[in-house]
Design a protein around this motif. Structure first.
Motif, mmCIF file in Angstrom:
data_model
loop_
_atom_site.group_PDB
_atom_site.id
_atom_site.type_symbol
_atom_site.label_atom_id
_atom_site.label_comp_id
_atom_site.label_asym_id
_atom_site.label_seq_id
_atom_site.Cartn_x
_atom_site.Cartn_y
_atom_site.Cartn_z
ATOM 1 N N GLU A 335 53.466 34.703 43.627
ATOM 2 C CA GLU A 335 53.842 33.884 44.670
ATOM 3 C C GLU A 335 52.547 33.519 45.459
ATOM 4 O OE1 GLU A 335 56.208 36.538 46.977
ATOM 5 O OE2 GLU A 335 58.139 36.154 45.985
ATOM 6 N N ALA A 336 51.552 34.075 45.433
ATOM 7 C CA ALA A 336 50.357 33.879 45.984
ATOM 8 C C ALA A 336 49.295 33.197 45.268
ATOM 9 C CB ALA A 336 49.630 35.153 46.389
ATOM 10 N N GLY A 337 49.811 33.286 43.821
ATOM 11 C CA GLY A 337 48.866 32.566 42.825
ATOM 12 C C GLY A 337 47.622 33.062 42.922
ATOM 13 N N PHE A 339 45.611 36.508 40.860
ATOM 14 C CA PHE A 339 45.659 37.695 40.102
ATOM 15 C C PHE A 339 44.061 38.312 40.080
ATOM 16 C CE2 PHE A 339 48.987 34.892 38.785
ATOM 17 C CZ PHE A 339 50.084 35.542 38.665
ATOM 18 N N SER A 340 43.663 38.212 41.088
ATOM 19 C CA SER A 340 42.305 38.830 41.111
ATOM 20 C C SER A 340 42.576 40.312 41.251
ATOM 21 C CB SER A 340 41.580 38.263 42.502
ATOM 22 O OG SER A 340 42.133 38.866 43.562
ATOM 23 N N GLU A 341 41.314 41.045 41.069
ATOM 24 C CA GLU A 341 41.470 42.548 41.111
ATOM 25 C C GLU A 341 41.727 42.965 42.603
ATOM 26 O OE1 GLU A 341 38.724 46.257 40.519
ATOM 27 O OE2 GLU A 341 38.106 44.681 39.370
ATOM 28 N N ALA A 342 41.098 42.252 43.587
ATOM 29 C CA ALA A 342 41.360 42.779 44.763
ATOM 30 C C ALA A 342 42.792 42.676 45.168
ATOM 31 C CB ALA A 342 40.602 41.767 45.775
ATOM 32 N N PHE A 343 43.555 41.459 44.788
ATOM 33 C CA PHE A 343 44.936 41.262 45.085
ATOM 34 C C PHE A 343 45.749 42.363 44.379
ATOM 35 C CE2 PHE A 343 49.327 39.594 45.408
ATOM 36 C CZ PHE A 343 49.256 38.891 46.671
ATOM 37 N N LEU A 344 45.665 42.440 42.970
ATOM 38 C CA LEU A 344 46.344 43.439 42.341
ATOM 39 C C LEU A 344 46.135 44.937 42.596
ATOM 40 C CD1 LEU A 344 45.931 41.818 38.858
ATOM 41 C CD2 LEU A 344 47.986 41.439 40.240
ATOM 42 N N ASP A 345 45.199 44.945 43.293
ATOM 43 C CA ASP A 345 45.015 46.456 43.807
ATOM 44 C C ASP A 345 45.982 47.192 44.621
ATOM 45 O OD1 ASP A 345 42.914 48.693 43.726
ATOM 46 O OD2 ASP A 345 42.934 48.706 45.937
#
Length: 431
Positions: A335-337, A339-345
């Motif tokens: 939804e946020a577009g 897939f960075s490590e920071a977001f997936l954390d």
């Protein structure tokens, strides 16, 4: 151009299927890859499935799923060579919906579970080995399989490829696990008439029982054995840390045969016909052995993330919960577009904040402690059996004299202090 998916899940065990199911239900384009002939063909576990964590994925699943028996009794045996101290709990509230847990056979159950993910829209491809992750600019963007033109791309990849996750290792998420971080479990499926099972285990029709075995079941090595009732089979198995097996030069099938012929177990399995033999590594390093579970474009779940509570013999429930939480994070990332490590954390934070992380923290020192001090299994369980034998043998000796003898048999004052200290240490790592 190679086909691209929103998500690729590697491994169709409880964690991978739960993740794929949740993603497909949310409308995410997900590919589920399984190296075996079918889901469950390569998977081994003791055979107990906990209802609540599975129901968090599929409500009232037990009305349709190929479960074996709802467990109404859990027993524990502290075994010596010719005796056992047995205790446990039997509750008929577990015999009614919504139940507590069930015995299952993975070959049946995983196929059914994967079929439910496919019904939701997941694409399942069997007999496919993932050789490596495709990494571009520090981000996982897909996987390389052993099939012709085997490159597959996705926004995010979920690694559910088991205890010795070569993919996570290749990404630098963990090093080679040490022998004291993994256990080798062997299990045999034994065919036995349904009515005979119920008579031997004192069960009403359809009810199930589990027996966990400690002490002489593993010849005093840190580990456990188990005996579980299925509909018309028994699951008999034993597992010990690899370090203990190497140290004592034991072969897994020899240990399983020893348990099968133990005088405390032999009456339960007498006349049963072997149907299947299975062996599998189990992650038991716990909290300190957890690898990195989040990277740019990649998440690690289930056994690949070392999510096993060895003290309570829980693994599949943690696996399914991790798969579900990973899916929830991926839906948010889509939804946020991002897939960075920071977001997936967010996945790791949710995982560690819930019962999975809390239980791993609670027992973080337990396996290492009992491995470091083998006297708990080698000395204290036989000592308990001898004390019970003396106390309950009626031979004309007064109970007071028996108690004095048991106390003397504990050894010198120094040895008694050592036992007390060991009991306190055990309490500290378990509290």
């Amino acid at each position: 151009m190679p086909e691209k998916f929103d998500c690729i899940v590697v491994g169709a065990g409880p964690a991978g299927i739960a993740c794929a199911y949740e993603l497909a239900k949310a409308g995410v384009k997900v590919l589920l890859l399984e190296r075996g002939e079918y889901p469950g063909s390569k998977n081994v576990m003791g055979g107990v499935l906990y209802r609540q964590m599975m129901e968090d994925v599929i409500p009232e699943f037990y009305k349709d799923a190929p479960v074996e028996r709802p467990i109404v009794e859990q027993r524990f045996m502290m075994m010596d060579k010719e005796s056992a101290i047995t205790f446990g709990y039997k509750g008929l509230e577990w015999a009614r919906e919504p139940y507590n847990n069930f015995t299952v056979l993975r070959a049946k159950f995983d196929q059914w579970f994967a079929g439910k993910a496919v019904e939701q829209g997941a694409l399942l491809i069997n007999e496919t080995v993932v050789l490596s992750c495709i990494v571009e600019n520090g981000k996982v963007v897909g996987v390389q399989t052993d099939r012709p033109d085997g490159q597959l791309y996705a926004d995010v990849v979920v690694l559910a490829d088991g205890v010795n996750s070569l993919l996570a290792k290749s990404l630098g998420f963990h090093k080679e696990f040490k022998p004291d971080e993994v256990a080798l479990a062997t299990m045999e499926i034994l065919k036995l008439d349904k009515k005979v099972i119920e008579d031997r285990f004192n069960l009403e029709e359809g009810q199930g029982c589990t027996i966990e075995l400690f002490g002489d079941a593993t010849k005093g090595i840190l580990g456990t054995g188990f005996l579980y009732t299925n509909k018309d089979t028994l699951s008999l198995g034993v597992g010990t840390l690899l370090s203990g097996m190497i140290k004592h030069k034991l072969k897994p099938h020899h240990l399983l045969d020893y348990v099968k012929n133990h005088p405390m177990i032999r009456p339960y399995v007498q006349g049963a016909e072997p149907q299947e033999y299975l062996a599998h590594l189990i992650p038991e390093g716990g909290y300190y052995s957890m690898p990195k579970v989040v990277g740019a474009g990649v998440l690690v779940v289930g056994d690949a993330a070392q999510l096993v509570n060895a003290i309570h013999r829980e693994g599949s429930n943690m696996a399914m919960t991790s798969g579900r939480l990973a899916a929830a994070t991926i839906v948010q990332a889509k939804e946020a577009g991002d897939f960075s490590e920071a977001f997936l954390d967010r996945y790791k934070k949710d995982l560690m904040a819930g019962f999975v992380g809390q239980d791993l923290k609670k027992y973080k020192d337990s396996t290492h402690h009992f491995d470091k001090f083998p006297q708990y299994f080698e000395q204290y369980i036989p000592m308990m059996n001898r004390a019970m034998s003396q106390m309950f043998t009626v031979d004309g000796t007064s109970k007071r004299e028996k108690q004095k003898k048991i106390w003397r048999d504990l050894g010198s004052a120094k040895e008694k202090v050592k036992i007390a200290r060991d009991m306190y240490r055990a309490w500290k790592v378990m509290k």
